[in-house]
Design an enzyme around this catalytic site. Structure first.
Site, PDB file in Angstrom:
ATOM      1  N   ASN A  21       0.874  -1.183   0.000  1.00  0.00           N
ATOM      2  CA  ASN A  21       0.000   0.000   0.000  1.00  0.00           C
ATOM      3  C   ASN A  21       0.905   1.224   0.000  1.00  0.00           C
ATOM      4  OD1 ASN A  21      -1.794   2.053   0.414  1.00  0.00           O
ATOM      5  ND2 ASN A  21      -2.462   1.374   2.457  1.00  0.00           N
ATOM      6  N   TRP A  22       0.995   1.856  -1.147  1.00  0.00           N
ATOM      7  CA  TRP A  22       1.917   2.999  -1.272  1.00  0.00           C
ATOM      8  C   TRP A  22       1.362   4.249  -0.588  1.00  0.00           C
ATOM      9  CZ3 TRP A  22       3.691   2.871  -7.154  1.00  0.00           C
ATOM     10  CH2 TRP A  22       4.412   1.687  -7.370  1.00  0.00           C
ATOM     11  N   LYS A  23       0.082   4.241  -0.241  1.00  0.00           N
ATOM     12  CA  LYS A  23      -0.558   5.427   0.354  1.00  0.00           C
ATOM     13  C   LYS A  23      -0.319   6.630  -0.565  1.00  0.00           C
ATOM     14  CE  LYS A  23      -0.168   3.121   4.755  1.00  0.00           C
ATOM     15  NZ  LYS A  23      -0.062   3.166   6.199  1.00  0.00           N
ATOM     16  N   HIS A 107      -9.543   1.226   5.104  1.00  0.00           N
ATOM     17  CA  HIS A 107      -8.238   1.453   5.743  1.00  0.00           C
ATOM     18  C   HIS A 107      -8.419   2.403   6.931  1.00  0.00           C
ATOM     19  CE1 HIS A 107      -4.095   2.495   6.477  1.00  0.00           C
ATOM     20  NE2 HIS A 107      -3.776   1.418   5.797  1.00  0.00           N
ATOM     21  N   GLU A 109      -6.688   4.734   7.991  1.00  0.00           N
ATOM     22  CA  GLU A 109      -6.424   6.161   7.719  1.00  0.00           C
ATOM     23  C   GLU A 109      -7.655   6.828   7.115  1.00  0.00           C
ATOM     24  OE1 GLU A 109      -2.794   5.427   5.573  1.00  0.00           O
ATOM     25  OE2 GLU A 109      -1.871   4.792   7.453  1.00  0.00           O
ATOM     26  N   GLU A 179      -5.302  -4.850  10.423  1.00  0.00           N
ATOM     27  CA  GLU A 179      -4.239  -3.874  10.645  1.00  0.00           C
ATOM     28  C   GLU A 179      -4.463  -3.154  11.974  1.00  0.00           C
ATOM     29  OE1 GLU A 179      -2.384  -2.661   6.616  1.00  0.00           O
ATOM     30  OE2 GLU A 179      -4.035  -1.306   7.018  1.00  0.00           O
ATOM     31  N   GLY A 185       2.856   2.085  10.749  1.00  0.00           N
ATOM     32  CA  GLY A 185       3.835   3.155  10.614  1.00  0.00           C
ATOM     33  C   GLY A 185       4.591   3.465  11.887  1.00  0.00           C
ATOM     34  N   SER A 225       3.678  -2.399  10.100  1.00  0.00           N
ATOM     35  CA  SER A 225       5.130  -2.481  10.240  1.00  0.00           C
ATOM     36  C   SER A 225       5.709  -3.825   9.805  1.00  0.00           C
ATOM     37  CB  SER A 225       5.560  -2.132  11.671  1.00  0.00           C
ATOM     38  OG  SER A 225       5.171  -0.797  11.987  1.00  0.00           O
ATOM     39  N   GLY A 246       2.834  -1.154   4.210  1.00  0.00           N
ATOM     40  CA  GLY A 246       2.934   0.265   3.886  1.00  0.00           C
ATOM     41  C   GLY A 246       4.363   0.653   3.579  1.00  0.00           C
ATOM     42  N   GLY A 247       5.030   1.241   4.573  1.00  0.00           N
ATOM     43  CA  GLY A 247       6.366   1.815   4.385  1.00  0.00           C
ATOM     44  C   GLY A 247       7.345   0.914   3.642  1.00  0.00           C
TER      45      GLY A 247
HETATM   46  P1  13P Z   1       3.116   0.228   7.591  1.00  0.00           P
HETATM   47  O1  13P Z   1       3.575  -1.062   6.944  1.00  0.00           O
HETATM   48  O2  13P Z   1       3.864   1.429   7.114  1.00  0.00           O
HETATM   49  O3  13P Z   1       3.040   0.095   9.063  1.00  0.00           O
HETATM   50  O4  13P Z   1       1.603   0.457   7.077  1.00  0.00           O
HETATM   51  C1  13P Z   1       0.683  -0.558   7.169  1.00  0.00           C
HETATM   52  C2  13P Z   1      -0.521  -0.160   6.402  1.00  0.00           C
HETATM   53  O5  13P Z   1      -1.241   0.738   6.794  1.00  0.00           O
HETATM   54  C3  13P Z   1      -0.792  -0.862   5.136  1.00  0.00           C
HETATM   55  O6  13P Z   1      -2.054  -0.565   4.668  1.00  0.00           O
END
Ligand code: 13P
Length: 262
Positions: A21-23, A107, A109, A179, A185, A225, A246-247
């Protein structure tokens, strides 16, 4: 050929999935370069690789990634209607017309910053499935909820008020992503035991709602993470079928390591 040695019998029914997930990250050029490295890397072809990218990146990536590379694209959101006066929104049918196979819904967020609640997510799920999209449906609790030991009932409510509005038949188009918000993050992952506890609980909820076949066939991803260094241990849990990353998905080498961690 993929070896199923050491894989519990019930895990054989479902796919291993590594989803990035590149956000809201990367320029189009950076995104194309990243996706090309992922698509061309030596990977276990039995693992499904998905990249959830910004809307702006979908078309350029489709032009650059060969379909034979088995890297599938996902949008990170969609509206619950197919057209209308909704400035700034993208509809499920628009994504379907572009042949985007997946969309991420729910998600944390978007729940937090865009105030998406379970009722709205039920509408989005309905619209996405009706348009022919597959959905990566996210759930997960905040730290206070975990501290109060209400994490399982919290996720149960998220699923029953949104996901469980769809039919057993439609569940073949659903991937669930657990999640925990406190692990997103933050560099802090759920322990493999914490992930397994929740994933097993989610699978039991799926079984109660839809029966054992659906429960056994639904992939449940862990997100929060996930890194190259911890993916193997998390993915080896019997009810963890992959990750939503994510990251670490923004670093091609690291993400390829995650894809190969099954
Ligand atoms: P991180 O891997 O950066 O913690 O993010 C997880 C995430 O929100 C994937 O959708």
């Amino acid at each position: 050929m993929h070896s199923y040695k050491n894989i519990p019998q019930n895990k054989m029914a479902r796919k291993n999935i590594a989803a990035g997930n590149w956000k809201m990250n990367t320029s189009i050029e950076e995104g194309v370069a990243l996706a090309q490295v992922v698509a061309n890397a030596q990977r276990d072809k039995e693992t499904v690789t998905i990249l959830a990218v910004p809307f702006t990146h979908i078309y350029p990536l489709q032009k650059k990634i060969k379909s034979s590379s088995k890297v599938f694209l996902a949008a990170q959101n969609c509206h619950h209607k197919n057209s209308g006066a909704y400035t700034g929104e993208i509809s499920p049918s628009m994504l379907a017309t572009m042949k985007v196979p997946y969309v991420v819904l729910g998600h944390s967020e978007r729940r937090e910053y865009n105030h998406e609640d379970n009722a709205l997510l039920a509408l989005k799920l309905r619209a996405a499935l009706d348009a022919g999209l597959k959905v990566i449906f996210c759930c997960g609790e905040a730290l206070e909820i975990r501290k109060a030991n209400s994490h399982i009932s919290h996720v149960k409510t998220q699923l029953s008020e949104s996901l469980f509005q769809i039919s057993a038949q439609e569940m073949k188009n659903i991937i669930v992503a657990y999640e925990p918000i406190w692990a997103i993050g933050t560099g802090e992952t759920a322990s493999p035991a914490q992930a397994q506890e929740m994933h097993a609980a989610i699978r039991a909820m799926l079984q109660k709602q839809y029966g054992k076949r659906v429960a056994d066939n639904t992939s449940i991803l862990y997100g929060g993470s996930v890194k190259g260094s911890n993916a193997k241990e998390i993915f080896s849990q019997p009810d963890v079928d992959g990750g939503l990353v994510g990251g670490a998905s923004l670093n091609a080498t690291e993400f390829v390591e995650i894809i190969n961690a099954f």
